[in-house]
Design a protein around this motif. Structure first.
Motif, PDB file in Angstrom:
ATOM      1  N   GLY A  92     -43.214 -33.181  -5.040  1.00 32.88           N
ATOM      2  CA  GLY A  92     -43.011 -35.054  -5.273  1.00 32.88           C
ATOM      3  C   GLY A  92     -41.690 -35.054  -4.656  1.00 32.88           C
ATOM      4  O   GLY A  92     -41.287 -34.210  -3.727  1.00 32.88           O
ATOM      5  N   ILE A  93     -41.944 -36.049  -4.156  1.00 28.37           N
ATOM      6  CA  ILE A  93     -41.024 -36.695  -3.318  1.00 28.37           C
ATOM      7  C   ILE A  93     -40.638 -38.133  -5.022  1.00 28.37           C
ATOM      8  O   ILE A  93     -41.022 -38.088  -6.027  1.00 28.37           O
ATOM      9  CB  ILE A  93     -41.129 -37.879  -2.608  1.00 28.37           C
ATOM     10  N   MET A  94     -39.157 -37.765  -4.661  1.00 28.90           N
ATOM     11  CA  MET A  94     -38.688 -39.285  -6.073  1.00 28.90           C
ATOM     12  C   MET A  94     -37.283 -40.326  -5.089  1.00 28.90           C
ATOM     13  O   MET A  94     -35.872 -40.336  -4.853  1.00 28.90           O
ATOM     14  CB  MET A  94     -37.564 -38.310  -6.610  1.00 28.90           C
ATOM     15  N   PRO A  95     -37.709 -41.511  -4.661  1.00 28.07           N
ATOM     16  CA  PRO A  95     -37.377 -42.479  -2.895  1.00 28.07           C
ATOM     17  C   PRO A  95     -36.867 -42.562  -4.877  1.00 28.07           C
ATOM     18  O   PRO A  95     -37.805 -43.133  -5.350  1.00 28.07           O
ATOM     19  CB  PRO A  95     -38.097 -42.781  -2.807  1.00 28.07           C
ATOM     20  N   VAL A  96     -35.968 -43.891  -5.201  1.00 24.48           N
ATOM     21  CA  VAL A  96     -35.147 -44.615  -6.482  1.00 24.48           C
ATOM     22  C   VAL A  96     -34.414 -46.439  -5.600  1.00 24.48           C
ATOM     23  O   VAL A  96     -34.412 -45.962  -4.800  1.00 24.48           O
ATOM     24  CB  VAL A  96     -33.882 -43.554  -7.211  1.00 24.48           C
ATOM     25  N   GLY A  97     -34.743 -47.015  -6.295  1.00 19.03           N
ATOM     26  CA  GLY A  97     -34.286 -48.236  -5.974  1.00 19.03           C
ATOM     27  C   GLY A  97     -34.985 -49.275  -6.978  1.00 19.03           C
ATOM     28  O   GLY A  97     -35.941 -48.945  -8.092  1.00 19.03           O
ATOM     29  N   PRO A  98     -34.073 -50.021  -7.849  1.00 23.46           N
ATOM     30  CA  PRO A  98     -34.563 -51.115  -8.194  1.00 23.46           C
ATOM     31  C   PRO A  98     -35.865 -51.820  -8.114  1.00 23.46           C
ATOM     32  O   PRO A  98     -36.437 -51.857  -6.459  1.00 23.46           O
ATOM     33  CB  PRO A  98     -33.511 -52.468  -7.562  1.00 23.46           C
ATOM     34  N   THR A 106     -42.475 -47.134   1.254  1.00 28.54           N
ATOM     35  CA  THR A 106     -41.908 -46.384   1.321  1.00 28.54           C
ATOM     36  C   THR A 106     -42.764 -45.867  -1.074  1.00 28.54           C
ATOM     37  O   THR A 106     -43.269 -44.663  -1.520  1.00 28.54           O
ATOM     38  CB  THR A 106     -40.967 -46.281  -0.068  1.00 28.54           C
ATOM     39  N   PHE A 107     -43.670 -47.502  -1.365  1.00 21.86           N
ATOM     40  CA  PHE A 107     -43.917 -47.043  -3.070  1.00 21.86           C
ATOM     41  C   PHE A 107     -45.196 -46.331  -2.988  1.00 21.86           C
ATOM     42  O   PHE A 107     -45.665 -45.771  -3.283  1.00 21.86           O
ATOM     43  CB  PHE A 107     -44.047 -48.886  -3.748  1.00 21.86           C
ATOM     44  N   ASP A 108     -46.007 -46.736  -1.294  1.00 20.44           N
ATOM     45  CA  ASP A 108     -46.838 -46.185  -1.203  1.00 20.44           C
ATOM     46  C   ASP A 108     -47.392 -44.744  -0.527  1.00 20.44           C
ATOM     47  O   ASP A 108     -48.534 -44.428  -1.396  1.00 20.44           O
ATOM     48  CB  ASP A 108     -47.716 -47.336   0.134  1.00 20.44           C
TER      49      ASP A 108
END
Length: 244
Positions: A92-98, A106-108
């Protein structure tokens, strides 16, 4: 040719929680398939540790979002070890942001790895895991924390939880358990990345046990679900030291 051992595939098995799961299952006598996305150095280091343990193991590079690569990984496991008993989906990956500003590319990428990847691996597992086996996915306690900045990540993990609960019922009569482990904050590079010391200290103080989780904490739960925990099925286990 069958090794006579129980066989486990661990995606994301070259680092962090996945690496500890691999080592823990090897201690239990499993032959393990260590999946990694692209960092061969981490995979080689994990394999060296397993060799020192005297474990039976192979490393297989595969993008979990690629259907052909995932199929080939399962083919390799069956060819090398004669069958598959346990599949642990950690990649898994975990980019974050509002949410309002979240980059759609990034969402895709997040959906491809965390949700599509989990779906493809679980689909192959459902087709191939032998009776008496287990499919174990990983979610996150962030689905309960509802912490700002994690909307996209939590969306993928809620999807994994739903998929797990439904599959457990679809596999009625197969003697295969399907569960999800949902860790809280765990002391890994993935979680600590980009956080200052004050933030880390605040998060570590949230559980009543007064510390952040460790990969070893999660690996023990996975080993239990893979082996003696046969009466736990179709569940999400929130492993966060009591923070929620």
């Amino acid at each position: 040719m069958s090794t006579g051992q129980r066989v486990a595939i661990v995606t994301g098995g070259s680092r962090g929680i996945g690496r500890q799961v691999v080592q823990r299952l090897a201690e239990e006598g499993y032959a393990v398939v260590v999946n990694y996305a692209g960092n061969k150095a981490d995979a080689d280091a994990t394999m060296a540790t397993l060799t020192d343990q005297g474990a039976t193991a192979i490393a297989v590079q595969a993008d979990v979002g690629d259907e052909k690569a995932v199929t080939a990984m399962f083919d390799t496991a069956e060819r090398e070890f004669g069958g598959i008993d346990v599949v642990v989906n950690v990649a898994g990956i975990m980019p974050v942001g509002p949410l309002v500003d979240f980059d759609l590319d990034t969402f895709d990428r997040l959906v491809r790895t965390n949700l599509r990847g989990a779906f493809l691996v679980t689909q192959q597992a459902a087709r191939r895991v032998r009776a008496g086996g287990a499919i174990i996915n990983t979610s996150s306690s962030i689905t309960k924390f509802s912490r700002p900045g994690y909307a996209a990540y939590a969306a993928t993990k809620n999807g994994v939880e739903a998929m797990t609960l439904i599959l457990a019922r679809e596999l009625r009569g197969r003697d295969i358990t399907v569960n999800t482990v949902a860790p809280g904050p765990v002391n890994t590079e993935l979680f600590l990345r980009g956080k200052d010391e004050e933030t880390i200290a605040r998060i570590a103080a949230e559980p009543p046990l007064g510390r952040m989780g460790t990969p070893e904490d999660i690996a023990e739960i996975v080993a239990f679900l893979a082996g003696p925990g046969r009466w736990i099925n179709g569940q999400v286990l929130y492993a966060n030291g009591g923070a929620i």
